[in-house]
Design a protein around this motif. Structure first.
Motif, PDB file in Angstrom:
ATOM      1  N   THR A 152      36.087 -51.570 150.231  1.00 16.20           N
ATOM      2  CA  THR A 152      37.520 -51.571 149.942  1.00 16.20           C
ATOM      3  C   THR A 152      37.912 -52.488 148.785  1.00 16.20           C
ATOM      4  OG1 THR A 152      37.857 -53.239 151.676  1.00 16.20           O
ATOM      5  CG2 THR A 152      38.121 -50.914 152.296  1.00 16.20           C
ATOM      6  N   SER A 153      37.202 -53.598 148.594  1.00 18.64           N
ATOM      7  CA  SER A 153      37.571 -54.519 147.513  1.00 18.64           C
ATOM      8  C   SER A 153      37.409 -53.854 146.146  1.00 18.64           C
ATOM      9  CB  SER A 153      36.728 -55.795 147.581  1.00 18.64           C
ATOM     10  OG  SER A 153      35.344 -55.502 147.394  1.00 18.64           O
ATOM     11  N   GLU A 154      36.346 -53.066 145.992  1.00 18.48           N
ATOM     12  CA  GLU A 154      36.146 -52.364 144.727  1.00 18.48           C
ATOM     13  C   GLU A 154      37.164 -51.232 144.563  1.00 18.48           C
ATOM     14  OE1 GLU A 154      34.530 -54.413 143.012  1.00 18.48           O
ATOM     15  OE2 GLU A 154      32.764 -53.261 142.394  1.00 18.48           O
ATOM     16  N   ALA A 155      37.481 -50.570 145.661  1.00 15.77           N
ATOM     17  CA  ALA A 155      38.498 -49.522 145.609  1.00 15.77           C
ATOM     18  C   ALA A 155      39.842 -50.113 145.197  1.00 15.77           C
ATOM     19  CB  ALA A 155      38.611 -48.834 146.962  1.00 15.77           C
ATOM     20  N   GLN A 156      40.186 -51.259 145.748  1.00 16.99           N
ATOM     21  CA  GLN A 156      41.453 -51.911 145.409  1.00 16.99           C
ATOM     22  C   GLN A 156      41.464 -52.381 143.956  1.00 16.99           C
ATOM     23  OE1 GLN A 156      41.084 -54.496 149.064  1.00 16.99           O
ATOM     24  NE2 GLN A 156      43.330 -54.306 149.042  1.00 16.99           N
ATOM     25  N   THR A 157      40.329 -52.876 143.498  1.00 16.93           N
ATOM     26  CA  THR A 157      40.241 -53.345 142.111  1.00 16.93           C
ATOM     27  C   THR A 157      40.396 -52.176 141.140  1.00 16.93           C
ATOM     28  OG1 THR A 157      38.824 -55.215 142.694  1.00 16.93           O
ATOM     29  CG2 THR A 157      38.776 -54.475 140.406  1.00 16.93           C
ATOM     30  N   ALA A 158      39.723 -51.065 141.426  1.00 16.43           N
ATOM     31  CA  ALA A 158      39.835 -49.894 140.560  1.00 16.43           C
ATOM     32  C   ALA A 158      41.282 -49.413 140.501  1.00 16.43           C
ATOM     33  CB  ALA A 158      38.927 -48.777 141.067  1.00 16.43           C
ATOM     34  N   ALA A 159      41.964 -49.434 141.630  1.00 14.32           N
ATOM     35  CA  ALA A 159      43.365 -49.010 141.654  1.00 14.32           C
ATOM     36  C   ALA A 159      44.247 -49.989 140.881  1.00 14.32           C
ATOM     37  CB  ALA A 159      43.846 -48.895 143.097  1.00 14.32           C
ATOM     38  N   ALA A 160      43.960 -51.276 140.994  1.00 15.11           N
ATOM     39  CA  ALA A 160      44.757 -52.285 140.290  1.00 15.11           C
ATOM     40  C   ALA A 160      44.599 -52.144 138.775  1.00 15.11           C
ATOM     41  CB  ALA A 160      44.350 -53.689 140.742  1.00 15.11           C
ATOM     42  N   TYR A 208      46.929 -44.885 144.764  1.00 14.16           N
ATOM     43  CA  TYR A 208      47.773 -45.779 145.566  1.00 14.16           C
ATOM     44  C   TYR A 208      48.007 -45.171 146.948  1.00 14.16           C
ATOM     45  CZ  TYR A 208      51.515 -49.111 146.577  1.00 14.16           C
ATOM     46  OH  TYR A 208      52.278 -50.112 147.137  1.00 14.16           O
ATOM     47  N   LYS A 209      48.273 -43.865 146.979  1.00  8.81           N
ATOM     48  CA  LYS A 209      48.531 -43.180 148.246  1.00  8.81           C
ATOM     49  C   LYS A 209      47.286 -43.202 149.131  1.00  8.81           C
ATOM     50  CE  LYS A 209      50.980 -39.547 147.878  1.00  8.81           C
ATOM     51  NZ  LYS A 209      51.443 -38.152 147.583  1.00  8.81           N
ATOM     52  N   LEU A 210      46.111 -43.054 148.519  1.00  7.08           N
ATOM     53  CA  LEU A 210      44.865 -43.077 149.285  1.00  7.08           C
ATOM     54  C   LEU A 210      44.653 -44.442 149.927  1.00  7.08           C
ATOM     55  CD1 LEU A 210      42.194 -41.773 150.166  1.00  7.08           C
ATOM     56  CD2 LEU A 210      41.208 -42.522 147.992  1.00  7.08           C
ATOM     57  N   LEU A 211      44.887 -45.499 149.178  1.00  2.75           N
ATOM     58  CA  LEU A 211      44.731 -46.850 149.729  1.00  2.75           C
ATOM     59  C   LEU A 211      45.690 -47.082 150.890  1.00  2.75           C
ATOM     60  CD1 LEU A 211      44.280 -49.117 146.565  1.00  2.75           C
ATOM     61  CD2 LEU A 211      42.517 -48.371 148.168  1.00  2.75           C
ATOM     62  N   GLN A 212      46.885 -46.578 150.779  1.00  2.00           N
ATOM     63  CA  GLN A 212      47.876 -46.767 151.840  1.00  2.00           C
ATOM     64  C   GLN A 212      47.447 -46.147 153.158  1.00  2.00           C
ATOM     65  OE1 GLN A 212      51.600 -45.324 150.030  1.00  2.00           O
ATOM     66  NE2 GLN A 212      52.350 -47.443 150.123  1.00  2.00           N
ATOM     67  N   THR A 213      46.639 -45.081 153.093  1.00  2.00           N
ATOM     68  CA  THR A 213      46.161 -44.472 154.344  1.00  2.00           C
ATOM     69  C   THR A 213      45.274 -45.423 155.132  1.00  2.00           C
ATOM     70  OG1 THR A 213      44.181 -43.495 153.316  1.00  2.00           O
ATOM     71  CG2 THR A 213      46.229 -42.189 153.287  1.00  2.00           C
ATOM     72  N   GLY A 214      44.730 -46.406 154.439  1.00  2.00           N
ATOM     73  CA  GLY A 214      43.909 -47.410 155.110  1.00  2.00           C
ATOM     74  C   GLY A 214      44.613 -48.744 155.243  1.00  2.00           C
ATOM     75  N   GLY A 215      45.922 -48.747 155.011  1.00  2.00           N
ATOM     76  CA  GLY A 215      46.689 -49.985 155.107  1.00  2.00           C
ATOM     77  C   GLY A 215      46.388 -50.957 153.980  1.00  2.00           C
ATOM     78  N   LEU A 216      45.954 -50.442 152.828  1.00  2.00           N
ATOM     79  CA  LEU A 216      45.585 -51.289 151.701  1.00  2.00           C
ATOM     80  C   LEU A 216      46.522 -51.058 150.524  1.00  2.00           C
ATOM     81  CD1 LEU A 216      41.731 -50.601 151.816  1.00  2.00           C
ATOM     82  CD2 LEU A 216      42.916 -52.619 152.737  1.00  2.00           C
ATOM     83  N   GLU A 217      46.422 -51.940 149.545  1.00  2.00           N
ATOM     84  CA  GLU A 217      47.168 -51.787 148.305  1.00  2.00           C
ATOM     85  C   GLU A 217      46.305 -52.270 147.144  1.00  2.00           C
ATOM     86  OE1 GLU A 217      49.563 -56.068 148.450  1.00  2.00           O
ATOM     87  OE2 GLU A 217      50.639 -54.179 148.797  1.00  2.00           O
ATOM     88  N   PRO A 218      46.644 -51.899 145.913  1.00  2.00           N
ATOM     89  CA  PRO A 218      45.842 -52.348 144.760  1.00  2.00           C
ATOM     90  C   PRO A 218      45.775 -53.871 144.681  1.00  2.00           C
ATOM     91  CG  PRO A 218      47.328 -50.585 144.125  1.00  2.00           C
ATOM     92  CD  PRO A 218      47.724 -50.975 145.509  1.00  2.00           C
ATOM     93  N   ARG A 219      44.580 -54.393 144.462  1.00  2.00           N
ATOM     94  CA  ARG A 219      44.403 -55.838 144.338  1.00  2.00           C
ATOM     95  C   ARG A 219      43.132 -56.079 143.534  1.00  2.00           C
ATOM     96  NH1 ARG A 219      44.256 -58.295 149.788  1.00  2.00           N
ATOM     97  NH2 ARG A 219      46.522 -58.021 149.650  1.00  2.00           N
ATOM     98  N   GLU A 220      43.271 -56.747 142.417  1.00  2.00           N
ATOM     99  CA  GLU A 220      42.143 -56.912 141.511  1.00  2.00           C
ATOM    100  C   GLU A 220      41.281 -58.102 141.895  1.00  2.00           C
ATOM    101  OE1 GLU A 220      41.236 -57.198 136.688  1.00  2.00           O
ATOM    102  OE2 GLU A 220      43.252 -56.763 137.428  1.00  2.00           O
ATOM    103  N   SER A 221      39.975 -57.876 141.900  1.00  2.00           N
ATOM    104  CA  SER A 221      39.001 -58.936 142.131  1.00  2.00           C
ATOM    105  C   SER A 221      38.348 -59.287 140.798  1.00  2.00           C
ATOM    106  CB  SER A 221      37.929 -58.481 143.125  1.00  2.00           C
ATOM    107  OG  SER A 221      36.857 -59.403 143.168  1.00  2.00           O
ATOM    108  N   GLY A 222      38.470 -60.533 140.399  1.00  4.11           N
ATOM    109  CA  GLY A 222      37.921 -60.965 139.118  1.00  4.11           C
ATOM    110  C   GLY A 222      36.414 -60.902 139.047  1.00  4.11           C
ATOM    111  N   ASN A 223      35.751 -60.817 140.190  1.00  2.00           N
ATOM    112  CA  ASN A 223      34.285 -60.765 140.217  1.00  2.00           C
ATOM    113  C   ASN A 223      33.737 -59.349 140.070  1.00  2.00           C
ATOM    114  OD1 ASN A 223      34.077 -63.575 140.652  1.00  2.00           O
ATOM    115  ND2 ASN A 223      34.398 -63.306 142.857  1.00  2.00           N
ATOM    116  N   SER A 224      34.613 -58.379 140.035  1.00  2.00           N
ATOM    117  CA  SER A 224      34.172 -56.987 139.984  1.00  2.00           C
ATOM    118  C   SER A 224      33.860 -56.549 138.554  1.00  2.00           C
ATOM    119  CB  SER A 224      35.262 -56.077 140.564  1.00  2.00           C
ATOM    120  OG  SER A 224      34.959 -54.713 140.330  1.00  2.00           O
ATOM    121  N   TRP A 225      32.878 -55.682 138.414  1.00  2.00           N
ATOM    122  CA  TRP A 225      32.579 -55.103 137.103  1.00  2.00           C
ATOM    123  C   TRP A 225      33.767 -54.301 136.598  1.00  2.00           C
ATOM    124  CZ3 TRP A 225      32.971 -50.004 135.971  1.00  2.00           C
ATOM    125  CH2 TRP A 225      32.975 -49.086 137.042  1.00  2.00           C
ATOM    126  N   ILE A 226      34.535 -53.762 137.524  1.00  2.83           N
ATOM    127  CA  ILE A 226      35.698 -52.956 137.130  1.00  2.83           C
ATOM    128  C   ILE A 226      36.736 -53.835 136.443  1.00  2.83           C
ATOM    129  CG2 ILE A 226      37.505 -51.387 137.936  1.00  2.83           C
ATOM    130  CD1 ILE A 226      35.740 -50.818 140.390  1.00  2.83           C
TER     131      ILE A 226
END
Length: 277
Positions: free
Chosen positions: A225-233, A249-267
């Motif tokens: 999920t962290s990579e999914a959120q980062t890609a969305a952000a 954004y709609k896909l993340l919401q189905t899992g109770g998530l929202e876009p959030r960028e992780s600085g450690n991600s390659w994305i």
């Protein structure tokens, strides 16, 4: 009477000769003139024919210079123009071969940029649909990048850059096609590899929005999920009005998530190279 008969016979022979020249496609009635005209005259005739759309005649004039005056300045000019005629006639490999020969012989000449540009044009005309092999797209990028790098002040740089962008769009499109295939088969790691190639290697193409959205889909399906959120952000930061962002954004919401960028991600690192970063 005998003299009249001779004249009549000569006239008859001349008539037969003219008729043969008109009907036999293998007889070139202008060959002698082509061989004896000076190179500047032949060159100007070639240009005139080319401007008039008579590419066959233009090619014949340029070839005559190469054959009859091989060491003249006009032989050099004719070589590059012959390459252009081949390009115009759709004989792309001949155009590439001729322009490459020119570059090997006259790498520092005033027409070298034009010859390199012809090579790029010939490759670009052979770029197929994204469903097919994209080697011509790669060759186009190589040839046109040489125009930009070696001849930055030439008149061909702007169009060379446009051709490079188109070729990269095609390469990115090919990666997306394969990535979608893997995604449909739920082979998520293989799909991610393709979408990652698009984001990292073709960051400013028209395929990036979908690639980021597909990364959200792939990582979300794998539970990363962290990579999914980062890609969305990253997608939302660069393309906030994109339908691809709305879908992610709609896909993340189905899992109770929202876009959030992780600085450690390659994305996140790749996102800094995007147009909107």
């Amino acid at each position: 009477m005998a003299r009249v008969a001779v004249v009549a016979l000569a006239a008859s022979a001349t008539s037969v000769l003219v008729t043969a020249c008109q009907n036999d496609p293998d007889i070139d009635i202008t060959k002698l003139a082509a061989e004896t005209d000076p190179p500047d005259v032949l060159y100007n005739q070639g240009l005139a024919n080319l401007n008039a759309g008579k590419t066959t005649e233009a090619a014949r004039k340029f070839d005559a210079i190469d054959q009859q005056h091989p060491f003249s300045e006009y032989a050099r000019k004719a070589l590059v123009m012959r390459s252009f005629v081949n390009y115009r006639n759709g004989q792309y490999q001949d155009a590439i071969n001729g322009a490459t020969r020119y570059l090997n012989l006259y790498p520092e000449s005033e027409d070298a940029a034009y010859a390199q540009y012809i090579v790029g044009l010939a490759y670009s005309k052979q770029i197929p649909a994204v469903t097919q092999d994209q080697k011509p797209a790669m060759r186009t990028i190589e040839a046109m990048q040489a125009v930009v790098t070696k001849y930055p002040d030439s008149d061909y740089v702007e169009d060379a850059e446009a051709k490079i962008r188109f070729a990269k769009d095609q390469l990115a499109g090919k990666e997306m096609q394969v990535g979608r295939y893997y995604l449909e088969r739920k082979e998520y790691l293989a799909a991610i590899t393709r979408f990652r190639t698009v984001v990292e290697q073709y960051p400013n193409t028209n395929q990036v929005e979908e690639a980021l959205s597909r990364l959200v889909e792939s990582y979300f399906a794998m539970g990363i999920t962290s990579e999914a959120q980062t890609a969305a952000a990253v997608l939302g930061h660069n393309y906030p009005d994109s339908q691809w962002y709305a879908d992610a954004y709609k896909l993340l919401q189905t899992g109770g998530l929202e876009p959030r960028e992780s600085g450690n991600s390659w994305i996140s690192r790749a996102g800094k190279k995007l147009l909107g970063a």
